[in-house]
Design a protein around this motif. Structure first.
Motif, mmCIF file in Angstrom:
data_model
loop_
_atom_site.group_PDB
_atom_site.id
_atom_site.type_symbol
_atom_site.label_atom_id
_atom_site.label_comp_id
_atom_site.label_asym_id
_atom_site.label_seq_id
_atom_site.Cartn_x
_atom_site.Cartn_y
_atom_site.Cartn_z
ATOM 1 N N ALA A 193 0.344 -13.313 1.234
ATOM 2 C CA ALA A 193 0.511 -13.577 2.662
ATOM 3 C C ALA A 193 0.396 -12.311 3.510
ATOM 4 O O ALA A 193 0.532 -12.380 4.737
ATOM 5 C CB ALA A 193 1.864 -14.244 2.915
ATOM 6 N N GLY A 194 0.141 -11.177 2.865
ATOM 7 C CA GLY A 194 -0.128 -9.954 3.622
ATOM 8 C C GLY A 194 0.998 -8.956 3.667
ATOM 9 O O GLY A 194 1.003 -8.063 4.528
ATOM 10 N N GLY A 195 1.957 -9.046 2.738
ATOM 11 C CA GLY A 195 3.067 -8.098 2.725
ATOM 12 C C GLY A 195 3.074 -7.225 1.493
ATOM 13 O O GLY A 195 2.306 -7.443 0.551
ATOM 14 N N LEU A 196 3.942 -6.223 1.503
ATOM 15 C CA LEU A 196 4.208 -5.390 0.338
ATOM 16 C C LEU A 196 5.565 -5.799 -0.218
ATOM 17 O O LEU A 196 6.557 -5.828 0.518
ATOM 18 C CB LEU A 196 4.233 -3.906 0.717
ATOM 19 C CG LEU A 196 2.893 -3.256 1.032
ATOM 20 C CD1 LEU A 196 3.117 -1.810 1.493
ATOM 21 C CD2 LEU A 196 1.981 -3.264 -0.189
ATOM 22 N N ALA A 197 5.616 -6.096 -1.500
ATOM 23 C CA ALA A 197 6.845 -6.595 -2.106
ATOM 24 C C ALA A 197 7.650 -5.455 -2.724
ATOM 25 O O ALA A 197 7.108 -4.628 -3.466
ATOM 26 C CB ALA A 197 6.510 -7.635 -3.174
ATOM 27 N N PHE A 198 8.940 -5.427 -2.434
ATOM 28 C CA PHE A 198 9.862 -4.442 -2.989
ATOM 29 C C PHE A 198 11.046 -5.173 -3.620
ATOM 30 O O PHE A 198 11.697 -5.985 -2.961
ATOM 31 C CB PHE A 198 10.375 -3.488 -1.905
ATOM 32 C CG PHE A 198 9.334 -2.567 -1.349
ATOM 33 C CD1 PHE A 198 9.207 -1.274 -1.816
ATOM 34 C CD2 PHE A 198 8.452 -3.008 -0.363
ATOM 35 C CE1 PHE A 198 8.235 -0.426 -1.319
ATOM 36 C CE2 PHE A 198 7.479 -2.163 0.143
ATOM 37 C CZ PHE A 198 7.364 -0.867 -0.334
ATOM 38 N N ILE A 199 11.333 -4.889 -4.879
ATOM 39 C CA ILE A 199 12.469 -5.495 -5.567
ATOM 40 C C ILE A 199 13.717 -4.668 -5.258
ATOM 41 O O ILE A 199 13.719 -3.443 -5.432
ATOM 42 C CB ILE A 199 12.223 -5.561 -7.075
ATOM 43 C CG1 ILE A 199 10.968 -6.390 -7.373
ATOM 44 C CG2 ILE A 199 13.433 -6.151 -7.802
ATOM 45 C CD1 ILE A 199 10.539 -6.367 -8.824
ATOM 46 N N LEU A 200 14.772 -5.330 -4.803
ATOM 47 C CA LEU A 200 15.975 -4.648 -4.358
ATOM 48 C C LEU A 200 17.029 -4.625 -5.466
ATOM 49 O O LEU A 200 17.689 -5.633 -5.726
ATOM 50 C CB LEU A 200 16.542 -5.338 -3.118
ATOM 51 C CG LEU A 200 15.583 -5.474 -1.922
ATOM 52 C CD1 LEU A 200 16.298 -6.130 -0.749
ATOM 53 C CD2 LEU A 200 15.013 -4.127 -1.524
#
Length: 239
Positions: A36-43
């Motif tokens: 969808a156009g984002g950068l994913a970061f695992i918290l």
């Protein structure tokens, strides 16, 4: 050039008593964000919640095979539940912080339930024993398969006009969200179970009871695309 919105995603955790405990996150959560156009970061779980929120533009609270402590929504447990306090405490802090900033939030399955609790709502602790003639909301089949229909009600502040539209969605839950004046019901299953909600004020804060990260239903892409659009707007405000 504008940067891609940074989306924080909460992982699950295995046995915390083990010296080799692991964070766990299905790949399709990150894939849905990135598609969808984002950068994913695992918290990773931390007490540095505000620093996490400083670093991201949107928040995804994921599902999990555990339950929220009924004490958090003013009820007494009706039977023994598997709970993960370390995860729930971390996610609650993230939700409250994101709501205060009007940062976009997408709660999925258990994440929708926790969003509702943070907004002041309560839960049905066990659908099969508390809702007469309920559909099967936690089937044995894979979440890659649609299980039941949901129908959208009225209009959302942040999604396209879906009023009256019906979609076949996947389903993996035995608890559900009770109606409340603290949020708006966006969709229901045919048995009346609340399947999507939205905060009545502030920024994008939407919960869905099914699992849109699998892309089973047409509505799944709509949800992630609109979430990322709001995260993109939020990121521009932060520049």
């Amino acid at each position: 050039m504008s940067r891609l919105p940074r989306i924080g995603i909460t992982p699950d955790i295995n046995d915390t008593a083990s010296p080799e405990t692991e964070y766990v996150l299905r790949k399709n959560y990150a894939d849905a964000v990135q598609n969808a156009g984002g950068l994913a970061f695992i918290l990773a779980y931390s007490d540095q919640v505000e620093k996490y929120l400083d670093a991201i533009d949107g928040l995804v609270i994921t599902g999990g095979m555990f339950d929220i402590d009924p004490v958090l929504y003013g009820q007494v447990a009706k039977k023994p539940y598997e709970m993960k306090p370390i995860r729930t405490d971390f996610e609650r802090a993230l939700i409250h912080g994101a709501l205060a900033r009007e940062m976009p939030i997408l709660g999925i399955c258990n994440g929708m339930q926790l969003l509702a609790v943070c907004l002041g709502g309560q839960l049905v602790q066990d659908i099969p024993t508390e809702i007469c003639q309920a559909l099967e909301h936690k089937p044995m089949q894979s979440a890659t398969v649609a299980q039941h229909a949901v129908q959208f009600l009225g209009t959302s502040r942040h999604l396209p006009d879906l009023n009256g539209q019906t979609f076949s969605v996947n389903s993996v839950h035995h608890q559900s969200v009770l109606p409340s004046t603290q949020y708006k019901a966006l969709a229901r299953a045919p048995d009346g179970v609340l399947e999507a909600l939205e905060a009545r004020e502030g920024g994008f804060a939407i919960g869905v009871q099914w699992h849109p990260e699998y892309g089973v239903a047409e509505i799944d892409t709509v949800i992630f695309d609109n979430f990322l659009a709001k995260a993109r707007e939020f990121s521009q405000k932060e520049l």
